[in-house]
Design an enzyme around this catalytic site. Structure first.
Site, PDB file in Angstrom:
ATOM      1  N   ASP A   1      50.618  36.582  53.858  1.00 22.13           N
ATOM      2  CA  ASP A   1      51.505  37.540  54.524  1.00 22.13           C
ATOM      3  C   ASP A   1      50.651  38.589  55.206  1.00 22.13           C
ATOM      4  O   ASP A   1      49.502  38.796  54.833  1.00 22.13           O
ATOM      5  CB  ASP A   1      52.295  38.329  53.471  1.00 22.13           C
ATOM      6  CG  ASP A   1      53.472  37.553  52.939  1.00 22.13           C
ATOM      7  OD1 ASP A   1      53.711  36.457  53.431  1.00 22.13           O
ATOM      8  OD2 ASP A   1      54.130  38.092  52.032  1.00 22.13           O
TER       9      ASP A   1
ATOM     10  N   ASP B   1      56.826  37.097  48.855  1.00 21.43           N
ATOM     11  CA  ASP B   1      57.395  38.185  48.067  1.00 21.43           C
ATOM     12  C   ASP B   1      58.913  38.101  47.921  1.00 21.43           C
ATOM     13  O   ASP B   1      59.479  38.558  46.944  1.00 21.43           O
ATOM     14  CB  ASP B   1      56.989  39.557  48.628  1.00 21.43           C
ATOM     15  CG  ASP B   1      57.224  39.647  50.134  1.00 21.43           C
ATOM     16  OD1 ASP B   1      57.939  38.781  50.678  1.00 21.43           O
ATOM     17  OD2 ASP B   1      56.710  40.580  50.768  1.00 21.43           O
TER      18      ASP B   1
ATOM     19  N   ASN C   1      26.088  18.153  17.483  1.00 18.70           N
ATOM     20  CA  ASN C   1      27.226  18.219  18.407  1.00 18.70           C
ATOM     21  C   ASN C   1      28.076  19.458  18.191  1.00 18.70           C
ATOM     22  O   ASN C   1      28.637  20.004  19.127  1.00 18.70           O
ATOM     23  CB  ASN C   1      28.097  16.975  18.270  1.00 18.70           C
ATOM     24  CG  ASN C   1      27.385  15.745  18.795  1.00 18.70           C
ATOM     25  OD1 ASN C   1      26.305  15.863  19.379  1.00 18.70           O
ATOM     26  ND2 ASN C   1      27.957  14.582  18.584  1.00 18.70           N
TER      27      ASN C   1
ATOM     28  N   GLU D   1      32.243  16.453  20.178  1.00 18.96           N
ATOM     29  CA  GLU D   1      33.267  17.051  19.317  1.00 18.96           C
ATOM     30  C   GLU D   1      33.740  18.434  19.747  1.00 18.96           C
ATOM     31  O   GLU D   1      34.906  18.770  19.659  1.00 18.96           O
ATOM     32  CB  GLU D   1      32.760  17.137  17.872  1.00 18.96           C
ATOM     33  CG  GLU D   1      32.767  15.829  17.129  1.00 18.96           C
ATOM     34  CD  GLU D   1      31.508  15.021  17.401  1.00 18.96           C
ATOM     35  OE1 GLU D   1      30.636  15.500  18.151  1.00 18.96           O
ATOM     36  OE2 GLU D   1      31.398  13.898  16.864  1.00 18.96           O
TER      37      GLU D   1
ATOM     38  N   THR E   1      24.532  23.231  16.954  1.00 20.64           N
ATOM     39  CA  THR E   1      23.416  23.571  17.833  1.00 20.64           C
ATOM     40  C   THR E   1      23.765  23.338  19.307  1.00 20.64           C
ATOM     41  O   THR E   1      23.235  24.003  20.175  1.00 20.64           O
ATOM     42  CB  THR E   1      22.156  22.795  17.444  1.00 20.64           C
ATOM     43  OG1 THR E   1      22.494  21.420  17.417  1.00 20.64           O
ATOM     44  CG2 THR E   1      21.667  23.222  16.086  1.00 20.64           C
TER      45      THR E   1
HETATM   46  P1  ATP Z   1      55.253  39.728  56.371  1.00 19.54           P
HETATM   47  O1  ATP Z   1      55.920  38.398  56.433  1.00 19.54           O
HETATM   48  O2  ATP Z   1      53.831  39.665  56.771  1.00 19.54           O
HETATM   49  O3  ATP Z   1      55.461  40.472  55.099  1.00 19.54           O
HETATM   50  P2  ATP Z   1      57.295  41.239  57.737  1.00 19.54           P
HETATM   51  O4  ATP Z   1      57.532  42.339  56.787  1.00 19.54           O
HETATM   52  O5  ATP Z   1      57.351  41.575  59.193  1.00 19.54           O
HETATM   53  O6  ATP Z   1      55.904  40.581  57.566  1.00 19.54           O
HETATM   54  P3  ATP Z   1      59.819  40.166  57.048  1.00 19.54           P
HETATM   55  O7  ATP Z   1      60.011  41.096  55.918  1.00 19.54           O
HETATM   56  O8  ATP Z   1      60.301  38.772  56.967  1.00 19.54           O
HETATM   57  O9  ATP Z   1      58.324  40.080  57.436  1.00 19.54           O
HETATM   58  O10 ATP Z   1      60.517  40.871  58.298  1.00 19.54           O
HETATM   59  C1  ATP Z   1      60.726  40.184  59.506  1.00 19.54           C
HETATM   60  C2  ATP Z   1      61.134  41.156  60.601  1.00 19.54           C
HETATM   61  O11 ATP Z   1      62.388  41.732  60.272  1.00 19.54           O
HETATM   62  C3  ATP Z   1      60.193  42.324  60.769  1.00 19.54           C
HETATM   63  O12 ATP Z   1      59.142  42.030  61.625  1.00 19.54           O
HETATM   64  C4  ATP Z   1      61.098  43.386  61.336  1.00 19.54           C
HETATM   65  O13 ATP Z   1      61.252  43.230  62.734  1.00 19.54           O
HETATM   66  C5  ATP Z   1      62.419  43.090  60.666  1.00 19.54           C
HETATM   67  N1  ATP Z   1      62.607  43.929  59.486  1.00 19.54           N
HETATM   68  C6  ATP Z   1      61.785  44.059  58.428  1.00 19.54           C
HETATM   69  N2  ATP Z   1      62.289  44.868  57.504  1.00 19.54           N
HETATM   70  C7  ATP Z   1      63.486  45.285  57.983  1.00 19.54           C
HETATM   71  C8  ATP Z   1      64.518  46.140  57.495  1.00 19.54           C
HETATM   72  N3  ATP Z   1      64.419  46.728  56.315  1.00 19.54           N
HETATM   73  N4  ATP Z   1      65.588  46.315  58.274  1.00 19.54           N
HETATM   74  C9  ATP Z   1      65.706  45.710  59.448  1.00 19.54           C
HETATM   75  N5  ATP Z   1      64.787  44.905  59.956  1.00 19.54           N
HETATM   76  C10 ATP Z   1      63.682  44.682  59.255  1.00 19.54           C
END
Ligand code: ATP
Length: 873
Positions: A326, A608, A701, A284, A704
């Site tokens: 990531d 993310d 049931n 129960e 206790t």
């Molecule tokens: P993770 O996937 O582990 O978070 P990450 O940040 O490298 O890693 P992404 O955010 O997809 O992954 O970025 C991919 C690539 O794009 C990076 O490795 C970088 O070379 C380039 N990048 C990341 N942020 C920027 C930005 N704000 N402007 C221009 N290029 C960027």
């Protein structure tokens, strides 16, 4: 409220809503909140208390009990009938309280994860809880946001919205501020944004036209009110177990009555035996204990920074055997700083160099990088912030630079594109992953100005990228041109979305993003627990591999583009051996996930960005980042990491396993009691004795057994929880070990109790109240003993749970109450003397070796059910 806001000009919409582009005042917003209520979809998410009450009685087992009460009444046992009814009601209340508390816990967690909104109030831009929005509020939207309420766009910069949740249209829709002049259907109202849809690109500003239940999704929620079922697979398994037991009992009772009648038993006694059997077979208290344990577990995880958004994730966590994580911010600190800058022929170490020696060319890299970033010195994307901070450190006035070079257009960053671009009148800057930026360059900046970028030169640049990456640096390239005609536009929307390959490479920046200190240990612990860890990152192969090395992950790397080239079968074969997936896009994540799942793995995957939503939804446990994550990713996830830290995933898995262990323990505990009760009642009835009448069984049931079961839910985890392989999710909770325990321990209890019964009666023709009391009390005492035996099987330290001691203490007092107070007339019991207690002590002593033998046999012969996927190396 303007019904046709999509057709009106923005000025008309503002006047209809009595609002203005700089928003409402705080006091006006308060007034409106009183009129319109919270911006929340109320129905569907939370169950009304009445629904919870009704649900308590919506079970086959309850009906078995109600039938038992009816039978008792018929047999003239009014007191029994009343007691059964009282106990059914008490059980219902108990269940209600547990369910209600669980619901409250989940609700408060849901509130913690509620999205915020950026709104203009009193002329200021502030972040508030999205539930506080009112019609007329002016909200700012950007890529990654979930639209907080229905609104009319008043500004838009390349804004695209994924409205699949509302319209079913899977491609994102471009939005604009122009009124839509036809009476367009929802899917075509480009000037409107709707609550619950996702901004996938660009940014914009909207004035809200409807909030809460008045929104379009609100209308849908009203239609669907209350349809969402939140049972976890475990709860479903237990429900079906309950149903099976119910059916079994009915069959057993149907067989027993004629059997007893044939043996000459009176009809009334046969009926009472059938009732006892029914009551005996039903655990129960079980559903309520399961719900509460899950809810408490979720609360404990929240205290450790893992917010569980969906209850089934708790169970899935316990059987995860691959974690895809990531890199940036999860395995690493995500606090980046530029340490080196490279231009054609020189590397500058920023830690050493001061402002004086900064060459013009280095300055161009940092200035271009800064103009092509959205971050400020205090906030923004860590990669961009690192560049802006490096510029500041080397004496560039970031604010002035941006004022003097206003941005006139942009190509936003995305994980697929891996670069972004900005236009400042005639000048265009781009920055991003070096290989992509290189492919867009025809020249390279040297001492003598831009020179041709020959393939040899390009190769030298790639080598330089490799050198930086091998030092675990994240590398970005910056390029520019003074001719804005390189910008290419989308045919349909006219938005800037590419550049022709005609830019000049200015240089490279290398930034460190140190691995988090505690992660290497957490990864080692995860591996000991039989869980494979794979890094899935957008970053460069060599940077990724270097970080993986530091963290003790393997070094077998595959690039995102290789994932693309492989067929499903090939990927399925190779995926097991890969430790690091580099340069991946969100769609690669989905394929990696599918390949692993097809191989039989239970996968936790982190994400993310907006585009991570499909991977998060499809993963067995989708894990979103609380700090870096977009609202869209959070809404698609099962668990949110408040601190973005890998270590929290590892701890959540550990909790998930511990919770499942505890549930296993009390299910085993309660079922072994039920099976023994059925066997004792049935076998004794064959000798014409009715032991354990329905009221006594219900007492056992519910009280206790119920209290200790509840306390088992709070047991501390056993030491080996992360030293054994993950649980096979397909095997369910009733595994070989449980069947062994339920059968073995049930048999010991039965033999010992029947032994006691026959010793006491010694051939007497009818059972006496004294013998009944002895079996009743002896059984309760045996239960307490078995409790600890089960905990030994699961390696739980004996004296580690004060709740358990308390539960046993309270149960004992309750048992004494039905022996020594006037309550005993309702339970058919008599007070026991010292000699009787000594006899019960003897029974316990006899049973102990029996239980221990069962446990050691199980440990020896029945292996723990481990996951079936290919085990990690
Ligand atoms: P993770 O996937 O582990 O978070 P990450 O940040 O490298 O890693 P992404 O955010 O997809 O992954 O970025 C991919 C690539 O794009 C990076 O490795 C970088 O070379 C380039 N990048 C990341 N942020 C920027 C930005 N704000 N402007 C221009 N290029 C960027």
């Amino acid at each position: 409220m303007p019904e046709d806001a999509h057709m009106q000009s923005t000025t008309d919409v503002f006047s209809a809503l009595d609002s203005a582009p700089d928003g409402l005042s705080e006091s006006e917003a308060r007034n409106r909140r009183e009129r319109h209520g919270e911006n929340d979809i109320t129905q569907g998410s939370k169950r009304a208390p009445l629904d919870i009450v009704v649900a308590q009685f919506d079970s086959a087992l309850i009906w078995v009990l109600v039938a038992a009460a009816g039978l008792s009444l018929w047999a003239g046992h009014t007191v029994d009938a009343v007691l059964i009814t009282v106990i059914v009601v008490v059980n219902g209340l108990f269940g209600f309280v547990q369910d209600y508390r669980a619901e409250e816990t989940l609700e408060s967690l849901r509130e913690l994860t509620a999205p915020t909104a950026t709104v203009r109030r009193d002329g200021q831009t502030v972040d508030i809880d999205a539930t506080e929005l009112v019609p007329g509020d002016v909200v700012e939207l950007k890529s990654g946001d979930v639209v907080p309420a229905d609104g009319r766009l008043i500004e838009g910069r390349s804004i695209e919205v994924d409205e699949a949740a509302l319209t079913g249209e899977s491609a994102p829709v471009s939005k604009g501020c122009e009124p839509v002049d036809t009476d367009a259907p929802l899917a075509e109202r480009e000037s409107m944004v709707y609550k619950g849809t996702n901004v996938t690109r660009g940014s914009g500003v909207a004035v809200l036209t409807a909030t809460g239940m008045d929104t379009e999704v609100g209308a849908i929620a009203r239609e669907l009110a209350g349809t969402e079922e939140t049972d976890t697979p475990l709860q479903e398994e237990l429900d079906s177990l309950g149903r099976t037991l119910g059916i079994g009992v009915v069959i057993l009772a149907a067989l027993v009555i004629p059997l007893l009648l044939l043996r000459g038993t009176k009809l009334v006694q046969a009926g009472l035996t059938a009732i006892s059997l029914a009551v005996a077979a039903v655990p129960e208290g079980l559903p309520a204990v399961v719900t509460l344990t899950l809810a408490l577990g979720v609360r404990a995880m929240a205290d450790e920074n893992a917010l569980v958004r969906r209850l089934p994730a708790v169970e899935a966590l316990g059987s995860v055997d691959v974690i895809c994580t990531d890199k940036t911010g999860t395995l690493t600190e995500g606090r980046m700083s530029v340490t080196r800058v490279w231009v054609n022929d020189a590397v500058v170490d920023l830690d050493v160099t001061g402002e004086e020696s900064l060459s013009d060319r280095i300055a161009i890299v940092l200035r271009g990088g800064t103009l092509c970033s959205d971050a400020t010195l205090d906030q923004g994307d860590p990669t961009e912030q690192a560049i802006v901070m490096a510029a500041d450190k080397t004496g560039i006035n970031v604010e002035r630079l941006r004022e003097e070079n206003p941005r006139t257009d942009e190509i936003p960053f995305s994980s697929e594109r891996k670069w972004m671009g900005t236009v400042h009148d005639d000048t265009v800057y781009i920055k991003g992953a070096p290989e992509v930026i290189l492919s867009k360059c025809s020249h390279i900046l040297t001492e003598d100005g831009p020179t041709d970028l020959t393939s040899d030169r390009a190769e030298e640049v790639r080598e330089q990228v490799g050198t930086f990456a091998d030092d675990a640096l994240r590398v970005l390239a910056v390029a520019y041109t003074e001719d804005a005609t390189v910008v290419e536009r989308d045919d349909v929307t006219g938005d800037a979305d590419d550049v022709s390959a005609d830019l000049t490479l200015a240089g490279l920046v290398g930034m460190i993003d140190p691995a988090r200190d505690e992660v290497a240990d957490a990864i080692a612990a995860t591996k000991r627990a039989g869980i494979d860890v794979k890094m899935v990152t957008g970053d460069n192969v060599r940077t990724a591999a270097a970080i993986a090395g530091e963290l003790g992950l393997g070094q077998t790397v595959m690039e995102g583009r290789d994932v693309e080239h492989l067929s499903d079968e090939e990927l399925g074969e190779r995926v097991e051996a890969i430790d690091v997936f580099a340069r991946t896009s969100p769609e690669h994540k989905v394929r990696i996930l599918q390949a692993l799942q097809a191989n039989g793995h239970t996968v936790a995957m982190t994400g993310d960005g907006v585009n991570d939503a499909p991977a998060l939804k499809n993963a067995d446990v989708g894990v979103a980042m609380g700090i870096r994550g977009t609202d869209v990713a959070k809404q698609a996830s099962d668990v949110i990491l408040l601190d973005d830290n890998y270590t929290t995933i590892e701890r959540a898995v550990e909790r998930g396993r511990a919770i499942f262990d505890n549930i296993w323990k009390f299910v085993a505990y309660l079922l072994s009691a039920n099976i023994a009760e059925v066997a004792i009642v049935f076998l004794a009835s064959l000798f014409g004795y009715l032991v354990l009448p329905a009221v006594q069984l219900l007492w056992i049931n519910l009280l206790t057994d119920g209290l200790p079961a509840l306390a088992l839910g709070a047991d501390p985890q056993s030491g080996d929880v992360m030293e054994r392989p993950p649980r096979d999710p397909d095997r369910g909770i009733v595994d070989g070990r449980m069947l062994g325990l339920v059968g073995g321990a049930g048999a010991v209890s039965t033999v010992v109790m029947l032994g006691l019964l026959f010793y006491l009666l010694r051939g007497a023709p009818a059972i006496t109240p004294y013998a009944m009391t002895m079996v009743f009390t002896g059984f309760v005492a045996l239960e307490f003993e078995k409790l600890y035996v089960i905990r030994w099987l699961r390696e739980t330290p004996t004296f580690s749970n004060p709740w358990l001691a308390l539960a046993v203490g309270v149960s004992l007092v309750l048992q004494l109450a039905v022996l020594y107070t006037p309550l005993n007339q309702y339970f058919g019991t008599v007070p026991l003397g010292l000699a009787d207690w000594i006899l019960i002590g003897t029974v316990l002593t006899v049973a102990l070796p029996g239980y221990l033998a069962v446990v050691s046999a199980i440990k020896r012969y029945i292996p723990i059910a481990a996951a079936t996927g290919t085990s990690p190396r």
